[in-house]
Design an enzyme around this catalytic site. Structure first.
Site, PDB file in Angstrom:
ATOM      1  N   GLY A   1       8.547  13.281  12.696  1.00  0.00           N
ATOM      2  CA  GLY A   1       9.594  12.639  11.918  1.00  0.00           C
ATOM      3  C   GLY A   1      10.061  13.454  10.725  1.00  0.00           C
ATOM      4  O   GLY A   1       9.312  14.219  10.127  1.00  0.00           O
TER       5      GLY A   1
ATOM      6  N   HIS B   1      11.769  10.259  14.435  1.00  0.00           N
ATOM      7  CA  HIS B   1      12.678   9.499  13.577  1.00  0.00           C
ATOM      8  C   HIS B   1      13.181  10.322  12.391  1.00  0.00           C
ATOM      9  O   HIS B   1      12.472  11.166  11.839  1.00  0.00           O
ATOM     10  CB  HIS B   1      11.983   8.245  13.063  1.00  0.00           C
ATOM     11  CG  HIS B   1      10.787   8.524  12.192  1.00  0.00           C
ATOM     12  ND1 HIS B   1      10.876   8.737  10.832  1.00  0.00           N
ATOM     13  CD2 HIS B   1       9.468   8.628  12.499  1.00  0.00           C
ATOM     14  CE1 HIS B   1       9.680   8.948  10.329  1.00  0.00           C
ATOM     15  NE2 HIS B   1       8.813   8.898  11.320  1.00  0.00           N
ATOM     16  N   ASP B   2      14.416  10.088  12.036  1.00  0.00           N
ATOM     17  CA  ASP B   2      15.036  10.648  10.825  1.00  0.00           C
ATOM     18  C   ASP B   2      15.124  12.177  10.835  1.00  0.00           C
ATOM     19  O   ASP B   2      15.288  12.790   9.784  1.00  0.00           O
ATOM     20  CB  ASP B   2      14.293  10.184   9.565  1.00  0.00           C
ATOM     21  CG  ASP B   2      14.269   8.673   9.428  1.00  0.00           C
ATOM     22  OD1 ASP B   2      15.352   8.097   9.193  1.00  0.00           O
ATOM     23  OD2 ASP B   2      13.192   8.063   9.560  1.00  0.00           O
TER      24      ASP B   2
END
Length: 255
Positions: free
Chosen positions: A136, A118-119
């Site tokens: 992440g 994520h991100d």
């Protein structure tokens, strides 16, 4: 061409000349550009924004929810550029409230079973090797190559034009233009082959070599000071200094 055995949510937007093979699942709130090829058993999930000329191979999961216990269902996205190849069983997660999106550039190759958390922000013209796992909020700059089974710690920053040995564990930041390997991870010289392939002059490569010799002679702080005092500020040298002084939050790998 859409196969009748695939599922495409009525809310998905599919561009022109796309091929959707059997048993593909395309969720609501998905945008896929022109000339994309989604192969059998792949899933493209809510929040995915995909550009043109991308290929998604069998079993890949694109836009899955983050593997982060802080995620509570907020609306986030996975933004993918053009001309990417996403091989078998790759997983690309969308963002969390932290940044709101995972971003992937153009002309990347994500090899079989690799994972982008994520991100993350992945540049363009990168190669992520088989079974490499990116945690992440990692940043990977353009033209980075990670060999197979590389593990990247969350919040790491990997500079452009690097080459990382297979099986490496990355817990610190990697400055641009270098080859790195061993355990623990060390600077192993400049990425001569990659730089020459991308049109860097011999003079630029020698300058990069000299900068890293100074950087790793003693402390990083002293090395940066010597580079500023003794070297011509070419774009490559400025990029190295900027990375170490401004972009690296975890500290750079050792010598």
């Amino acid at each position: 061409m859409f196969n009748q055995l695939s599922f495409i949510h009525p809310g998905a937007k599919i561009g022109a000349n796309c091929t959707i093979e059997p048993f593909v699942y395309i969720d609501d709130n998905v945008v896929i550009g022109d000339n994309c090829h989604i192969m059998a058993h792949a899933s493209v999930l809510s929040g995915t924004r995909m550009g043109n000329n991308n290929r998604v191979f069998h079993g890949a999961v694109v836009g899955g929810i983050p593997q982060d216990l802080k995620f509570v269902g907020e609306e986030t996205t996975l933004e993918i550029g053009d001309n990417n190849t996403i091989r078998e069983n790759v997983t690309l997660n969308r963002g969390t409230a932290s940044k709101g999106k995972t971003v992937i550039g153009n002309n990347n190759l994500f090899m079989e079973n690799s994972h982008i958390g994520h991100d993350c922000v992945i540049g363009s013209n990168c190669i992520i090797g088989n079974s490499s796992k990116i945690a992440g909020e990692v940043i990977i700059e353009d033209f980075a190559i990670l060999s197979a089974c590389v593990l990247v710690h969350q919040f790491s920053h990997l500079g452009g034009h690097i080459m990382v040995q297979g099986g490496s564990k990355i817990t610190k930041d990697i400055p641009p233009y270098i080859v790195t390997g061993r355990d623990p991870l060390h600077y192993c010289g400049e990425n001569i082959v990659g730089l020459r392939r991308r049109g860097f002059s011999n003079e630029a490569i020698r300058s990069i070599h000299d900068a890293y010799r100074l950087l790793y002679e003693g402390t990083v702080t002293a090395g940066i000071a010597k580079i500023k005092e003794t070297m011509t500020m070419t774009p490559e040298i400025e990029k190295i200094i900027d990375f170490v002084e401004n972009k690296s939050q975890r500290g750079i790998i050792g010598k």
